[in-house]
Design a protein around this motif. Structure first.
Motif: not given
Lengths: 435, 653
Positions: B403-427
């Protein structure tokens, strides 16, 4: 006399019924001057709602009416408006009849004194004539029914009106000389709001005077009468208290009603002296001042009874005034009751010193109460001191009014004994002073 | 087995409709008298069964879509979906780090769930679970502690605690923007405790316990007293084993004004076996955690079963920390998040004591990677049914070196591609506000929204209002869709001045797709000047109302608690597949009270006493004196001469 009284009653009921139908009802029934935590109709409804939910109304701190009231309105809640109007009418009629009877006796006594030549010669202008006394009972009923304070109290459905009704009936029975009913109504009034307890002194004095029992501590008949009255009073009080217990099946109401009256935990503003004083009180002095203020209400009973033992009806008036000024949760309904007696003392007007000032202050204060309340609570442009100041002034005015009447009464009695136009030793015109 | 459960739940649903009083019983029964079976055996999904999992996802979503297309047959709409596939083969290799045999005495798991939110904010939820196999309930004294923190172990043993739930929250969870949190909590501090039935003086024990916890967590829990403690009759049932329902042993209190900060986080981190030295806890740096829109940390202690038959019990300590980072304040407006950007740390190892250590990233709304991309990519996928919704997660197993790969450190990166989309409304969601003006009266409005298109369900509403707002219960109204909606159950305890608060609990049926409004009027009390807070014109806080409900689920809930499930989906026990338990907290209220003038107690005492003295003096004057004719008094010179003559013994002039 029956026709004007009927007319008065019709007018009074019409005014109330019209106000009940108007939009002012909600406004009036929220006014802190008109309803206190003890007497608010909203809280009676709340108590009934709690009963419906199966919760004891006394388990919370919202309901402070006595069990008999809740039992009464359990049946009459749909006819509450009629009940309160009826209570006012009964009070007025009771006061009317009582004052009529009292005036008859005053006149008879005055006739005996005149025949016995007990009055000095220059006091003839102090002698009361039947003509001027003729309209007094009607004026009393009018003062009670058409007093804006009573009307407001009735429209707000303050249960103070019911207490007033019981006290009115007590006064009627006492003046009519009915010992048993007098004791029963007095115990009912005590049950409703502890303070009328002090009215037992004038009742005893009046009933003894009527039965020609001398007020003398060495006489057996005196003590025997007191024992009789005390037995009837305590007996009926006991019956009422036990009845309340059986209605609800618990003694919870004792701390919730009487503990609430005596320990003043609710500091909702009202026209009295307690709320701001105990809101600002240092905690370790609280109990001390609470005792001082509560004793103050009962304190005047004995000295006043000694001073006024020949005049128990005036004593009733004084006691009612003292109670309504110094009680813990006063409302304008209490004031209306003692103000109804003012026409009875219309013959004292020549001796009143500052009646003009006092009535102006009372009127101004009554107008300023809602104004300053609005500025404090709604507009936010004033603070609590403004409202507090006006309650102080209102109470000072009431105290001055009562002490002025007391002064005038004592002075008239003095003049009836020593003559109206007193002279100094050197023959010049004298002035009377209290020494 | 699942089929059976389904028919059972249909019967239950019928009961909901039949009679509302029965509904309460059913609700209480199904929601709470459940067992959690803790499974200490850790298994992990392998690459082989990943493919089948994905396939099943598609079929499941199809069934869900089908079912939503037939609203008319509301009872039959629900389809039992197979959940068996989620578990990998039992033959999967066991890689638990704690190698103390098949039934370890203690067990520790840690996990982090990251859910990218549509607003661009990011939600991170940590859960740490410590299991301790011991038998406290029978009263044995235990003095040996391995992973379980000794401070808490001693507390639950000394005060005979059966369950303890405590949370500290800064900020308000915005349900309509962020969806449902995994574990809800009200703003401020919340504490609720079930005591064992051997406790005789519950109030005294509660008072002591709050003081002890106040010391442990460096919080103002010592301000919990009888004026803000209630005993809810139905809203808070035990979440662990044991079916005690006598609410005499339950105490619930909130401190909505409590400020949560570093001093509360440090003792909380110390309860972890690895502290903040290793594992996921290295990410918990207060300078970042408190620079966020929402921060909530909680401790839940409850007894759970070790196995299906519940032969042995163990204590479960769950420590959770939820945080929402704001796109603009923490993320500088860039839709790009990494572990380093969020926590200013990266991960290098799992906690060596942990049997499982995982990071989940919610990629349900991103099946094709069109919304955002996650680097480094992971081959592991997992599915879990959480809050009535089937979610897909990318899993990073920190116990694997790869999991930590060759750099021995895990830095998860989340990059948005679009800003659309909508959420499931809570019931289900709720809000609350105070209506009215002025400082005399007011009205509390609580709005509860049922967003389900065709199902109605009952909710339990709990309101605890301090005594200085005097509620008038006769003014209580409940309206849905403009019509009166009479609650089928009301439990009301009126307040006592300076002693206890109002408690109002009621069971309300929420019609489908509706807003239900509960209003009640109150009167504001004037307090003694010493009872006001130091900033009285700021106002007084009224704690959140609590809405507890069994919400109809779109997908089948996972009732088989013996399965190994991610921690975030296994907190509230789930008895039936057609619905899931949910708790919603509304906003706390800020209410102004009329204030006296604090600067003048002396003046008031003097002035009032003067008026009383005026009354006393004038009556005293008239009572004790008598009328006399005024004689002119002699002049001053004559009086002085008379005094001198008196001294000399000479008769006066």
């Amino acid at each position: 006399m029956a026709a004007p009284l009927t007319l008065l009653l019709i007018v009074a009921v019409t005014i109330r019924a019209a106000l009940y139908r108007s939009s002012l009802v909600d406004l009036i029934s929220e006014r802190v001057e008109v309803v206190s935590p003890l007497t608010a109709w909203k809280r009676v409804i709340e108590g009934l709602a709690l009963l419906d939910l199966g919760v004891s109304p006394y388990s919370g701190d919202v309901f402070h009416e006595t069990p008999l009231i809740i039992y009464l309105f359990h049946f009459l809640v749909d006819y509450a408006e009629i009940t309160f109007m009826l209570a006012d009418v009964i009070t007025a009629v009771a006061l009317y009849l009582a004052v009529k009877d009292y005036n008859k006796q005053v006149f008879r006594k005055q006739k005996f004194a005149l025949e016995a030549d007990r009055y000095p010669l220059d006091c003839l202008e102090l002698i009361r004539s039947p003509r001027e006394m003729y309209y007094i009972p009607l004026k009393v009923a009018m003062f009670y029914l058409l007093n804006p304070f009573t009307i407001l109290s009735c429209v707000a459905k303050s249960t103070c009106g019911l207490t007033n009704c019981v006290i009115g009936l007590f006064i009627l029975c006492t003046i009519k000389g009915n010992v048993l009913l007098s004791a029963i109504f007095l115990s009912l009034a005590t049950y409703q709001s502890i303070y009328p307890l002090t009215l037992c002194a004038p009742a005893l004095l009046y009933l003894m005077q009527r039965q020609y029992i001398p007020v003398n501590f060495r006489r057996v008949s005196f003590w025997w009468f007191i024992a009789q009255y005390a037995f009837m009073y305590l007996g009926s009080l006991f019956v009422i208290v036990c009845l309340s217990f059986f209605l609800l099946g618990s003694w919870d109401y004792l701390p919730s009603v009487y503990g609430f009256i005596l320990s003043v935990p609710d500091l909702t503003p009202n026209i009295g002296l307690f709320w701001y004083f105990f809101a600002e009180m240092f905690e370790h002095f609280r109990l001390f001042f609470l005792c001082v203020f509560q004793i103050n209400v009962f304190f005047y009973t004995i000295p006043l009874s000694i001073k006024l033992k020949e005049h128990p009806v005036f004593l009733i008036f004084m006691q009612l005034a003292v109670i309504s000024i110094f009680k813990s949760y006063p409302t304008v309904g209490d004031i209306a009751l003692y103000m109804a007696f003012l026409p009875v003392w219309s013959h004292l007007h020549r001796f009143l010193r500052n009646i003009f000032l006092v009535s102006c202050v009372l009127l101004a204060c009554s107008a300023l109460f809602p104004v300053l309340w609005h500025l404090w609570i709604y507009a936010g442009s004033a603070n609590s001191n403004f409202y507090y100041a006006i309650t102080l002034l209102f109470n000072v005015a009431q105290i001055l009014l009562v002490s002025d009447y007391f002064y005038a009464f004592l002075r008239r009695e003095h003049h009836l004994t020593y003559g109206l136009y007193l002279k100094r030793k050197d023959g010049s015109e004298a002035t009377l002073v209290l020494k | 087995m699942t089929r059976q459960c389904g028919s059972e739940s249909i019967e239950n649903m019928a009961a909901h409709r039949c009679s509302s009083s029965a509904a309460l019983v059913v609700l209480c029964y199904i929601s709470f008298s459940v067992f959690i079976v803790a499974n200490s055996q850790e298994t992990k999904p392998t690459v082989e069964n990943h493919a089948t999992v994905v396939e099943d996802t598609q079929t499941d979503t199809e069934t869900a879509e089908k079912s939503t297309e037939q609203p008319a047959v509301s009872v039959r709409e629900w389809e039992a979906t197979e959940t068996e596939e989620e578990t990998p083969d039992s033959s999967a290799p066991e890689t638990g780090v704690s190698s103390s045999g098949p039934h370890p005495k203690d067990d520790f798991q840690e996990e982090l769930v990251i859910r990218p939110l549509h607003s661009g904010d990011i939600y991170a939820s940590f859960q740490f679970r410590t299991l301790w196999e011991t038998d406290f309930l029978s009263g044995n004294k235990v003095s040996h502690y391995r992973l379980f923190p000794k401070s808490l172990g001693q507390v639950i043993s000394k005060f005979s605690v059966r369950e303890l739930h405590i949370s500290f929250t800064q900020g308000y969870w915005r349900t309509m923007q962020w969806g449902q949190p995994f574990l809800p909590s009200p703003p401020g501090a919340e504490l609720w405790v079930w005591f064992q039935d051997s406790v005789t003086d519950v109030d005294g024990t509660w008072k002591e316990l709050t003081n002890v916890l106040s010391g442990i967590f460096c919080a103002s829990l010592n301000f919990i007293d009888s004026t803000n403690t209630v005993q809810p009759s139905a809203s808070f049932k035990p979440l662990g084993i044991g079916n005690v329902t006598d609410h005499r042993f339950l105490r619930y209190a909130t401190l909505p004004r409590e400020i949560v900060c570093t001093e509360n986080l440090t003792p909380w981190k110390k309860l972890l076996p690895c502290g903040s030295k290793a594992g996921l806890a290295v990410l918990l740096k207060s300078e970042k955690l408190f620079h966020s829109s929402f921060h909530s940390q909680a401790v839940h202690i409850r007894p759970v079963c070790q196995d299906l038959q519940c032969k042995t019990t163990s204590w479960e300590l769950r420590q959770t920390l939820n945080v929402v980072f704001d796109l603009h304040t923490s993320g500088q407006g860039k839709r790009e998040w990494s572990l380093f950007k969020m926590f200013s740390r990266t991960l290098t190892e799992a906690c060596p004591l942990a049997s499982s250590s995982k990071i989940y990233i919610d990629i349900t709304d991103n099946p094709e990677g069109e919304q955002f991309e996650v680097t480094p990519a992971t081959p592991l996928l997992s599915q879990a049914v959480v809050l009535g919704d089937r979610r897909t997660f990318s899993v990073y197993d920190l116990t694997q070196q790869i999991t930590f790969g060759t750099v021995r450190s895990l830095n998860l990166l989340i990059r948005w591609k679009s800003s659309e989309g909508d959420m499931l409304r809570p019931l289900l969601h709720a809000e609350r506000y105070v209506a009215g003006y002025g400082l005399q009266t007011g009205e509390i409005h609580t709005l509860m929204y049922n967003n389900h298109p065709y199902r109605s369900f009952p909710v339990l509403l709990l309101e605890s209002v301090p005594w200085y707002l005097r509620l008038y219960i006769h003014t209580l109204t409940v309206t849905s869709k403009g019509k009166d909606n009479k609650p089928s159950y009301i439990h009301y305890q009126p307040s006592k001045d300076r002693e206890r608060p109002h408690l109002l609990e009621m069971l309300v049926q929420l019609p489908p797709n509706s807003a239900t409004e509960v209003t009640v009027q109150f009167e504001r009390a004037l307090l003694k000047w010493t009872e006001y807070t130091p900033d009285p014109n700021h106002g007084f806080y009224v704690g959140s109302s609590v809405i507890s409900s069994l919400v109809p689920s779109i997908v089948a809930m996972d009732t088989n608690s013996s399965q190994d499930r991610p921690l975030f989906s296994s907190f509230f026990p789930c008895k039936e597949e057609s619905s899931y338990f949910m708790r919603v907290y509304t906003e706390p209220l800020l209410v102004n009270l009329p204030t006296p003038d604090f600067s003048m107690p002396y003046n008031v005492i003097c002035l009032t006493c003067t008026v009383v003295a005026v009354g006393y003096g004038s009556l005293y004057n008239l009572l004790t004196r008598s009328f006399q004719i005024e004689e002119p008094s002699p002049g001053l010179a004559k009086r002085i001469a008379n005094i001198i003559r008196k001294l000399r013994g000479v008769p006066p002039l």
